[in-house]
Write an enzyme that holds these catalytic residues in place. Sequence first.
Site, PDB file in Angstrom:
ATOM      1  N   SER A   1       0.821  -1.205   0.000  1.00 55.99           N
ATOM      2  CA  SER A   1       0.000   0.000   0.000  1.00 55.99           C
ATOM      3  C   SER A   1       0.852   1.250   0.000  1.00 55.99           C
ATOM      4  CB  SER A   1      -0.915   0.022   1.222  1.00 55.99           C
ATOM      5  OG  SER A   1      -0.152   0.378   2.355  1.00 55.99           O
ATOM      6  N   LYS A   2       0.191   2.323  -0.364  1.00 54.59           N
ATOM      7  CA  LYS A   2       0.858   3.620  -0.359  1.00 54.59           C
ATOM      8  C   LYS A   2       1.278   3.970   1.066  1.00 54.59           C
ATOM      9  CE  LYS A   2      -0.043   8.405  -1.589  1.00 54.59           C
ATOM     10  NZ  LYS A   2      -1.070   9.369  -1.952  1.00 54.59           N
TER      11      LYS A   2
END
Length: 480
Positions: A249-250
């Site tokens: 994920s970011k």
Amino acid sequence: MKEVRTRFAPSPTGYLHIGGLRTALYGYLYAKKEGGKFILRLEDTDTSRYVEDSVSLIYNTLKDSGVIYAEGPDVGGNYGPYVQSQRKDIYKKYAELLVERGGAYYCFCDEERIASLKDANGVSRYDKHCLSLTKEEIQANIAAGKPYVIRQNIPLTGSSSYTDLVYGEITVENKDMEDGILLKSDGMPTYNFANVVDDHLMAISHVIRGTEYLSSTPKYNHMYDCFGWERPVYIHLPPIMKDEHQKLSKRNGDASYQDLVDKGYIKEAIINYIALLGWSPKSNQEKFSLQELEEKFSLEGISKSPSIFDPVKLGWLSGEYIKDMAEEDYFNRALPFLKKSKAYGKGYDEKKLLLLVKTRIETLAEIPAKLDFLQEFGEFDNALYTHKKMKTDESVAKAVLPEIIRVIQAIPEEEYTFERIHDDIMRLPEALAMKNGQVLWPMRVALSGKETTPGGAFELADILGKEESLKRLNFSLNRL
Ligand code: GLU
């Protein structure tokens, strides 16, 4: 048979993560394989999450990676608009239709009342309070300008099932599903409503998306059934993990497609690698061009279990693409990275520099570090001449360097090529009764001042040119 139509429906939140790109890729590949259409739809109804520029980021990423959509906001098509915020009237119309059919109802409860429904765990669950309002009461409330939402009316008993192509039969008890909001008080739909209306109106045959929607899909099916619409085929994809516990994920600082391209991974390798994150071909083949993927991709090959993003494997694959790449193509892609090297612009033949490292890198970003040594020549430790296996050391170097200098000196400038250097130098071992390594190791060290270099003595002498080679060889000899 019905035309296969798949879609990618990202929310423009500023980052197209690897999982999103994989969803898009699978939709694209399946449509291609079946001679159908892959479309792009922007799900921008959650204005609080909207990030400027992320729309062009989505367009650019898909186009750059070859995941081409046949219909979409910027390319048009017969099922537009393809941007949800431009479809408000459509959602209103269908929300009202769903109310008429008993699948939804107006709800005028204010925040306070909703908050009062919270249970001991702080979870509030709507109690169908407004379901009992009469038509007249509803009309009066609307006429009085009372804000309202439209909620889904989910049966309290029974259960709902469907078959996901990857996960098999999924059953959820109706009592475990909430009467969620379909249309918000500002007239915007929620994802839960818009996905159903749009997938139907856009004639989507196969819905491919992440597993986070696996258990809410029965809610959507209630709506399909209530509208009398055919349900699409569902294909939910397992998550991509950073490691055993964390999703990619970011928030975890994980790379997006663009980050990987900027890091110098070959884009075909990125797409190839992403295709394998959750799908396995029938054979052991690992390197696939996009065209091969279009031919070989199959829904049966999609796996249920999460896959772990492995940068080492991606690097390996990227290196394979670099090795196999046609020279011109490689030069064009590598040049921006070469420009960051200290050796760039110093009179070296750019193509020779790039060819020197072509088989020795996995990403283009490694180019500067691999070539900087050409500009970093200077003092070095004479112990580098010692190499046990090659039976060479400082004294061997002292004996052989003058011979090497003599050979290089004797090559006329216009005949100074790799082949010529090679052929002339290779006469030395026999003439001096030495082993090859006793000539080549000192020569490479004297030319570079480094223990390791991409490329051997001949390549270095060629790239450096006659004058610079002699300068370096003499400098190194004088230090012995
Ligand atoms: N907008 C949703 C998302 O970005 C799309 C889910 C779907 O494909 O239906 O997660």
